[in-house]
Write a protein that holds these residues in place. Sequence first.
Motif, PDB file in Angstrom:
ATOM      1  N   ILE A   1       0.846  -1.191   0.000  1.00  0.00           N
ATOM      2  CA  ILE A   1       0.000   0.000   0.000  1.00  0.00           C
ATOM      3  C   ILE A   1       0.882   1.241   0.000  1.00  0.00           C
TER       4      ILE A   1
ATOM      5  N   LEU B   1       0.930   5.260   0.376  1.00  0.00           N
ATOM      6  CA  LEU B   1       0.088   6.272   1.012  1.00  0.00           C
ATOM      7  C   LEU B   1       0.693   7.653   0.787  1.00  0.00           C
TER       8      LEU B   1
ATOM      9  N   GLU C   1      -3.748  13.862  -4.033  1.00  0.00           N
ATOM     10  CA  GLU C   1      -4.739  13.049  -4.723  1.00  0.00           C
ATOM     11  C   GLU C   1      -4.369  12.782  -6.180  1.00  0.00           C
TER      12      GLU C   1
ATOM     13  N   ILE D   1      -1.683  10.057  -6.348  1.00  0.00           N
ATOM     14  CA  ILE D   1      -2.256   8.752  -6.024  1.00  0.00           C
ATOM     15  C   ILE D   1      -3.082   8.220  -7.191  1.00  0.00           C
TER      16      ILE D   1
ATOM     17  N   SER E   1      -2.203   4.812  -9.175  1.00  0.00           N
ATOM     18  CA  SER E   1      -3.219   3.753  -9.222  1.00  0.00           C
ATOM     19  C   SER E   1      -3.471   3.313 -10.661  1.00  0.00           C
TER      20      SER E   1
ATOM     21  N   GLN F   1      -1.587  -1.183  -4.176  1.00  0.00           N
ATOM     22  CA  GLN F   1      -2.710  -0.258  -4.014  1.00  0.00           C
ATOM     23  C   GLN F   1      -2.197   1.092  -3.530  1.00  0.00           C
TER      24      GLN F   1
ATOM     25  N   LEU G   1      -3.366   4.864  -1.858  1.00  0.00           N
ATOM     26  CA  LEU G   1      -4.438   5.512  -1.124  1.00  0.00           C
ATOM     27  C   LEU G   1      -4.032   6.921  -0.708  1.00  0.00           C
TER      28      LEU G   1
ATOM     29  N   TYR H   1      -3.335   6.771   9.656  1.00  0.00           N
ATOM     30  CA  TYR H   1      -3.663   5.536   8.927  1.00  0.00           C
ATOM     31  C   TYR H   1      -3.820   4.362   9.889  1.00  0.00           C
TER      32      TYR H   1
END
Length: 401
Positions: A211, A213, A217, A220, A224, A236, A238, A245
């Motif tokens: 993941i 992080l 935005e 990300i 993605s 992934q 996020l 988190y």
Amino acid sequence: MLSMETLVDEVITKQSLIQGTFSQPRPNNLSDCSKVMVKPLILKGELHYQFSSYCGNKVLHDNMRPDAAAAQIQRLLSEAFRQGLLQTKDADYQVLISKKGKLGILTKPPTKKQAAELTHNRKKNYLLEEGTPVPFLVELGIMNASGKVLAPKYDKFRQINRFVELIADIVPHLPTDRTLNIIDFGCGKSYLTFALYHYLKEIQGFDLRVIGLDLKEDVIRHCSDLAERFGYEGLQFLVGDIAQYDGLEQVDMVVTLHACDTATDAALEKAIRWQAGVIMSVPCCQHELFRQVEAPVLAPLLQHGILKERFSALATDAIRASLLDLLGYKTQLLEFIDMEHTPKNILIRAVKAAAPKADELAAAARSYMEFRSLLSAEPYLEKAMSKELQPLLAVAGKMAE
């Protein structure tokens, strides 16, 4: 017969030189160099020529671009030495200069069939090999479709491979009987996140979930999209904050690269509370200790802002490493990449370790407390982990009395 200018044009302008040797110093040569050797090499994607001067018990190196190298070869033969051997793949050129300055150039069959190795050092065997296309490296503009690393991106390619080497070292510490959970706090554009996933999944064959992080935005969203395009189902991305988190209860590895100031400490706290088996952290700007540090004995150093800043950064990482050791890890501070690329090049690598002997732990705690007290420091990580550290530091404090 070849002239000096024609010969230099042949070996330099046409880039045919494999190796050159200049010997028999002239009597009026003021240097103490017995010979000079020259070979081509590539530095940051550009052709250079490295001159190695053997002077007494020293070897001096000087790297020059082609125009300067051509002038240097002519100078060496016209002013410094009476003999030269220029070896190319097609011919050897023996240059002889008499005591009266008469030039003679003999052309002989080539004695070196192999082209010179053009990298500064012997070619490195990278874990992500040049010449083998890696999808994310191609997409990110580091490689072309055939796997060739683009010259302007070679430093980034080396950085990625250095990170993969550091990951490879800790593979024996990773469980193989279940899915690995890995968190990359502050993943940014995720060059290294993709490298980590590719190496552990595609090369090492781990079953894993990674993941990434970050607070941005748009970044990300882009990462993605790339992960989906590459078919990286276990990767992934996020939007989220390090300190807040709580999406996983168990994490095996925590990565934090260039998290600013105490954000690094927040990530370390998370990793410790998860009892993560491996922590990889490259700190960024470190302001906390800079504001706190006060030590009269260090006044000659601390009165200079630039020195205080660098010292505070190093001391901060020393404190973090000491606290990680006290909290059950075996910690190393390693060079991440060369200083010429960035001054932020220290990586903290911590691996969960067996508990040390009580006396060793107490000695480490006393050493930490003395260092922290010298600097008048109140570290974020110590305060965040005070419940876990307090009993140990209290015992160490009593032993020091």
